[in-house]
Motif scaffolding. Structure first.
Motif, PDB file in Angstrom:
ATOM      1  N   ILE B  54      32.281 -36.907  53.140  1.00 44.57           N
ATOM      2  CA  ILE B  54      31.207 -37.212  54.091  1.00 44.57           C
ATOM      3  C   ILE B  54      30.742 -35.900  54.701  1.00 44.57           C
ATOM      4  CG2 ILE B  54      30.683 -38.314  56.308  1.00 44.57           C
ATOM      5  CD1 ILE B  54      32.737 -40.494  55.484  1.00 44.57           C
ATOM      6  N   VAL B  55      29.410 -35.713  54.745  1.00 41.79           N
ATOM      7  CA  VAL B  55      28.847 -34.488  55.314  1.00 41.79           C
ATOM      8  C   VAL B  55      27.835 -34.875  56.385  1.00 41.79           C
ATOM      9  CG1 VAL B  55      27.711 -32.290  54.849  1.00 41.79           C
ATOM     10  CG2 VAL B  55      29.105 -33.347  53.067  1.00 41.79           C
ATOM     11  N   MET B  56      28.134 -34.482  57.624  1.00 49.22           N
ATOM     12  CA  MET B  56      27.227 -34.763  58.744  1.00 49.22           C
ATOM     13  C   MET B  56      26.407 -33.522  59.060  1.00 49.22           C
ATOM     14  SD  MET B  56      29.837 -36.679  61.394  1.00 49.22           S
ATOM     15  CE  MET B  56      30.662 -35.134  61.767  1.00 49.22           C
ATOM     16  N   GLY B  57      25.291 -33.705  59.763  1.00 50.71           N
ATOM     17  CA  GLY B  57      24.519 -32.574  60.254  1.00 50.71           C
ATOM     18  C   GLY B  57      25.187 -31.953  61.468  1.00 50.71           C
ATOM     19  N   ILE B  58      24.588 -30.893  61.981  1.00 57.67           N
ATOM     20  CA  ILE B  58      25.224 -30.100  63.035  1.00 57.67           C
ATOM     21  C   ILE B  58      25.553 -30.910  64.282  1.00 57.67           C
ATOM     22  CG2 ILE B  58      23.058 -29.288  64.065  1.00 57.67           C
ATOM     23  CD1 ILE B  58      24.469 -26.555  64.456  1.00 57.67           C
ATOM     24  N   SER B  59      24.756 -31.906  64.584  1.00 60.83           N
ATOM     25  CA  SER B  59      24.983 -32.668  65.813  1.00 60.83           C
ATOM     26  C   SER B  59      25.695 -33.985  65.548  1.00 60.83           C
ATOM     27  CB  SER B  59      23.651 -32.938  66.513  1.00 60.83           C
ATOM     28  OG  SER B  59      22.798 -33.693  65.672  1.00 60.83           O
ATOM     29  N   GLY B  60      26.188 -34.158  64.346  1.00 62.59           N
ATOM     30  CA  GLY B  60      26.789 -35.430  63.970  1.00 62.59           C
ATOM     31  C   GLY B  60      28.060 -35.735  64.734  1.00 62.59           C
ATOM     32  N   ARG B  61      28.199 -36.993  65.184  1.00 62.19           N
ATOM     33  CA  ARG B  61      29.423 -37.447  65.857  1.00 62.19           C
ATOM     34  C   ARG B  61      30.069 -38.510  64.984  1.00 62.19           C
ATOM     35  NH1 ARG B  61      27.045 -38.268  71.958  1.00 62.19           N
ATOM     36  NH2 ARG B  61      26.426 -36.111  72.256  1.00 62.19           N
ATOM     37  N   PRO B  62      31.270 -38.279  64.518  1.00 63.29           N
ATOM     38  CA  PRO B  62      31.894 -39.231  63.594  1.00 63.29           C
ATOM     39  C   PRO B  62      32.029 -40.632  64.173  1.00 63.29           C
ATOM     40  CG  PRO B  62      33.434 -37.481  64.259  1.00 63.29           C
ATOM     41  CD  PRO B  62      32.095 -37.092  64.762  1.00 63.29           C
ATOM     42  N   SER B  63      32.227 -40.753  65.491  1.00 60.91           N
ATOM     43  CA  SER B  63      32.390 -42.084  66.072  1.00 60.91           C
ATOM     44  C   SER B  63      31.109 -42.909  65.927  1.00 60.91           C
ATOM     45  CB  SER B  63      32.771 -41.975  67.548  1.00 60.91           C
ATOM     46  OG  SER B  63      31.780 -41.262  68.255  1.00 60.91           O
ATOM     47  N   GLU B  64      29.976 -42.244  65.811  1.00 59.71           N
ATOM     48  CA  GLU B  64      28.690 -42.946  65.706  1.00 59.71           C
ATOM     49  C   GLU B  64      28.243 -43.127  64.259  1.00 59.71           C
ATOM     50  OE1 GLU B  64      27.040 -40.864  69.822  1.00 59.71           O
ATOM     51  OE2 GLU B  64      25.897 -40.649  67.966  1.00 59.71           O
ATOM     52  N   LEU B  65      28.754 -42.312  63.358  1.00 57.30           N
ATOM     53  CA  LEU B  65      28.160 -42.259  62.021  1.00 57.30           C
ATOM     54  C   LEU B  65      29.083 -42.764  60.916  1.00 57.30           C
ATOM     55  CD1 LEU B  65      26.616 -38.710  62.475  1.00 57.30           C
ATOM     56  CD2 LEU B  65      25.334 -40.846  62.365  1.00 57.30           C
ATOM     57  N   VAL B  66      30.360 -42.807  61.207  1.00 56.49           N
ATOM     58  CA  VAL B  66      31.351 -43.008  60.148  1.00 56.49           C
ATOM     59  C   VAL B  66      32.242 -44.202  60.482  1.00 56.49           C
ATOM     60  CG1 VAL B  66      33.356 -41.894  59.076  1.00 56.49           C
ATOM     61  CG2 VAL B  66      31.336 -40.547  59.578  1.00 56.49           C
ATOM     62  N   VAL B  78      35.725 -35.224  56.103  1.00 58.66           N
ATOM     63  CA  VAL B  78      34.481 -35.288  56.877  1.00 58.66           C
ATOM     64  C   VAL B  78      34.129 -33.868  57.310  1.00 58.66           C
ATOM     65  CG1 VAL B  78      33.322 -36.228  58.914  1.00 58.66           C
ATOM     66  CG2 VAL B  78      35.038 -37.605  57.719  1.00 58.66           C
ATOM     67  N   ILE B  79      32.937 -33.446  56.952  1.00 59.78           N
ATOM     68  CA  ILE B  79      32.478 -32.083  57.237  1.00 59.78           C
ATOM     69  C   ILE B  79      31.289 -32.154  58.180  1.00 59.78           C
ATOM     70  CG2 ILE B  79      31.313 -30.075  56.187  1.00 59.78           C
ATOM     71  CD1 ILE B  79      32.881 -30.694  53.611  1.00 59.78           C
ATOM     72  N   ARG B  80      31.211 -31.217  59.110  1.00 55.33           N
ATOM     73  CA  ARG B  80      29.993 -31.030  59.906  1.00 55.33           C
ATOM     74  C   ARG B  80      29.363 -29.734  59.394  1.00 55.33           C
ATOM     75  NH1 ARG B  80      31.937 -31.171  64.869  1.00 55.33           N
ATOM     76  NH2 ARG B  80      31.399 -33.311  65.333  1.00 55.33           N
ATOM     77  N   ARG B  81      28.157 -29.820  58.846  1.00 56.04           N
ATOM     78  CA  ARG B  81      27.539 -28.642  58.234  1.00 56.04           C
ATOM     79  C   ARG B  81      26.691 -27.869  59.244  1.00 56.04           C
ATOM     80  NH1 ARG B  81      24.448 -33.080  56.243  1.00 56.04           N
ATOM     81  NH2 ARG B  81      22.361 -32.945  57.140  1.00 56.04           N
ATOM     82  N   THR B 243      29.848 -24.337  59.812  1.00 51.11           N
ATOM     83  CA  THR B 243      30.342 -25.412  58.945  1.00 51.11           C
ATOM     84  C   THR B 243      31.838 -25.619  59.195  1.00 51.11           C
ATOM     85  OG1 THR B 243      28.711 -24.907  57.255  1.00 51.11           O
ATOM     86  CG2 THR B 243      30.661 -26.120  56.552  1.00 51.11           C
ATOM     87  N   LYS B 244      32.229 -26.888  59.331  1.00 54.00           N
ATOM     88  CA  LYS B 244      33.600 -27.166  59.743  1.00 54.00           C
ATOM     89  C   LYS B 244      34.109 -28.449  59.084  1.00 54.00           C
ATOM     90  CE  LYS B 244      35.812 -28.073  64.267  1.00 54.00           C
ATOM     91  NZ  LYS B 244      37.060 -28.402  63.777  1.00 54.00           N
ATOM     92  N   LEU B 245      35.299 -28.356  58.572  1.00 52.27           N
ATOM     93  CA  LEU B 245      35.985 -29.556  58.103  1.00 52.27           C
ATOM     94  C   LEU B 245      36.722 -30.145  59.300  1.00 52.27           C
ATOM     95  CD1 LEU B 245      37.097 -31.382  55.761  1.00 52.27           C
ATOM     96  CD2 LEU B 245      38.978 -29.734  55.562  1.00 52.27           C
ATOM     97  N   LEU B 246      36.408 -31.399  59.643  1.00 53.81           N
ATOM     98  CA  LEU B 246      37.059 -32.004  60.807  1.00 53.81           C
ATOM     99  C   LEU B 246      38.539 -32.279  60.499  1.00 53.81           C
ATOM    100  CD1 LEU B 246      34.033 -32.318  61.577  1.00 53.81           C
ATOM    101  CD2 LEU B 246      34.629 -34.502  62.603  1.00 53.81           C
ATOM    102  N   THR B 247      39.370 -32.067  61.490  1.00 56.72           N
ATOM    103  CA  THR B 247      40.812 -32.289  61.300  1.00 56.72           C
ATOM    104  C   THR B 247      41.120 -33.778  61.433  1.00 56.72           C
ATOM    105  OG1 THR B 247      41.273 -32.059  63.653  1.00 56.72           O
ATOM    106  CG2 THR B 247      41.310 -30.031  62.316  1.00 56.72           C
ATOM    107  N   ARG B 248      42.285 -34.148  60.959  1.00 56.16           N
ATOM    108  CA  ARG B 248      42.716 -35.544  61.086  1.00 56.16           C
ATOM    109  C   ARG B 248      42.801 -35.927  62.564  1.00 56.16           C
ATOM    110  NH1 ARG B 248      44.483 -39.514  57.787  1.00 56.16           N
ATOM    111  NH2 ARG B 248      45.560 -41.202  58.904  1.00 56.16           N
ATOM    112  N   GLN B 249      43.260 -34.991  63.374  1.00 59.06           N
ATOM    113  CA  GLN B 249      43.384 -35.268  64.812  1.00 59.06           C
ATOM    114  C   GLN B 249      42.004 -35.567  65.417  1.00 59.06           C
ATOM    115  OE1 GLN B 249      45.329 -32.185  67.097  1.00 59.06           O
ATOM    116  NE2 GLN B 249      44.820 -33.169  69.024  1.00 59.06           N
ATOM    117  N   GLU B 250      41.023 -34.784  65.041  1.00 58.25           N
ATOM    118  CA  GLU B 250      39.671 -35.016  65.561  1.00 58.25           C
ATOM    119  C   GLU B 250      39.159 -36.384  65.133  1.00 58.25           C
ATOM    120  OE1 GLU B 250      38.176 -31.329  63.867  1.00 58.25           O
ATOM    121  OE2 GLU B 250      37.524 -30.663  65.848  1.00 58.25           O
TER     122      GLU B 250
END
Lengths: 155, 263
Positions: B54-66, B78-81, B243-250
């Motif tokens: 999963i690749v989100m844009g810069i402002s993507g919030r996983p709680s809202e999108l995933v 899950v990556i934030r690009r 660009t960041k790969l979100l951690t499991r904790q996040e």
């Protein structure tokens, strides 16, 4: 059309703002401007920075602002943050160097302030300027208006 | 060393980097690095990516999108690009084409989102119009009203990137990992992922015909120079960019906040 322009010109003169007739983007007198469309309002050594009406108009609806940390250093001509609009992130560059002493946290919840009030409520950061001489390389409002007209005319 | 192609008179050079199954995280690191550290124009083509991601844009919030519970269960990255735009789930059926250009590379093109979107839309339109009813719909590439290409951009002082994930093919089951976005184009008309999307392979004869057509279309604006990944040297290493790969904790924290919001 001619009378509308004449009215606009008289109103602009009264309000100390400039209008350039092609796009009607607002330019505020007494501010300084960079060639990447940021404005700087100088108050002693403190400088408030935002993006211009021309910039917000070309970017579209701003949906997110990436703000720097307070205490970070800004460098003239270098990016300190970004705005997201449409599908794009666009860098915002600092017109001056110095320490970032305040950021507009209102933009976190209301990024559209940049569109609605680019020169006032949509300010982005405040910098404690480290070199006032850098202001000499910025444009005044007349130079900036001309710059925008020339840029738009090329495209 | 390969001989360079003859430079087309008057056209700026564009380096063409073709990759296969390079992980999307690596591709995004590379692109961010090339955008900020190179002074050259680039076209990067990557066929597929090794894992569904999963690749989100810069402002993507996983709680809202995933849909976080299945994502955590199935360990979907899950990556934030670094660029703007929406959320996609990509897999080995995705085809990536990225254009990184100096702001003066295309005469008369203003380095702002809409002009760049329009210009690239025309570029791909030249290639795809013979295969279907191609449209740039709001900011998506579509055949009729079915999206097959998602776009995102990042614009810096003197350069910009416009990158596209093309759905050559996709596994419909993967769409279950994504929520319906709250911010969606009007033409989507509240359709589900499956009703909204289409597969390029149902319209275009082959990936090769699309890629070669795109390169030919770019050749009208640039002198194309093939480039090998191993020529990149230090540019290929990762950069501490956005660009960041979100951690499991996040992701777990986002899941907790998602569950609280539902109650």
């Amino acid at each position: 059309m001619a009378s509308r322009l004449m009215w606009a010109s008289q109103a602009a003169s009264f309000l100390r703002i400039s209008l350039f007739s092609r796009a009607f983007s607002t330019v505020i007198k007494d501010l300084k401007y960079s060639d990447t469309h940021e404005w700087a309002k100088v108050d002693g050594s403190s400088v408030t920075i935002g993006i211009t009406d021309h910039a917000q108009d070309h970017l579209g609806d701003v949906v997110y602002v990436e703000l720097p940390e307070v205490g970070a250093n800004a460098k003239q001509g270098k990016n300190f943050g970004s705005v997201e609009s449409v599908k794009a992130t666009s860098d915002v560059n600092s017109p001056v160097s110095g320490e970032i002493v305040e950021v507009n946290s209102e933009l976190n919840g209301s990024p559209g302030l940049i569109n609605g009030s680019p020169f006032e409520k949509g300010w982005i950061i405040k910098v404690k300027m480290s070199d006032a001489g850098e202001l000499n390389s910025l444009m005044d409002s007349e130079q900036y208006s001309k710059f925008c007209e020339e840029e738009d005319a090329k495209h | 060393m390969a001989l360079p192609q003859a430079i087309k008179a008057g056209l700026p050079c564009m380096n063409l980097l073709r990759m296969t199954a390079v992980p999307i995280l690596e591709q995004l690191y590379l692109e961010e690095r090339l955008l900020r550290s190179s002074a050259e124009n680039w076209c990067i083509i990557n066929h597929g990516t090794s894992l569904p991601t999963i690749v989100m844009g810069i402002s993507g919030r996983p709680s809202e999108l995933v849909e976080l519970k299945p994502v955590l269960r199935d360990q979907i990255p899950v990556i934030r690009r670094f660029s703007g735009g929406g959320t996609v789930i990509i897999d080995n059926g995705t085809l990536f084409v990225s254009l990184i250009c100096n702001k003066n590379a295309i005469p008369g093109l203003q380095p702002y989102p809409h002009p760049i979107m329009s210009w690239t839309g025309q570029l791909y339109g030249q290639v795809l119009c013979e295969f279907g009813d191609f449209h740039l719909r709001e900011n998506d590439y579509a055949f009729n009203s079915h999206k097959f290409g998602g776009n995102a951009q990042s614009i810096i002082k003197d350069r910009w990137i416009h990158h596209t994930s093309f759905l050559w093919d996709y596994d419909a089951r993967n769409m279950e990992y994504l929520k319906l976005p709250s911010r969606a184009p009007k033409y989507r008309s509240a359709r589900s992922h499956v009703e909204f999307l289409c597969r390029m392979k149902d319209y275009v004869p082959s990936r090769t015909s699309f890629i070669e057509g795109t390169i030919k279309s770019l050749g009208g604006h640039f002198s194309i120079r093939p480039f090998d990944l191993d020529e990149l040297g230090s540019l290929s290493s990762s950069l501490s960019g956005s660009t960041k790969l979100l951690t499991r904790q996040e992701l777990e924290e986002a899941c907790t906040s998602q569950c609280v919001a539902v109650r």
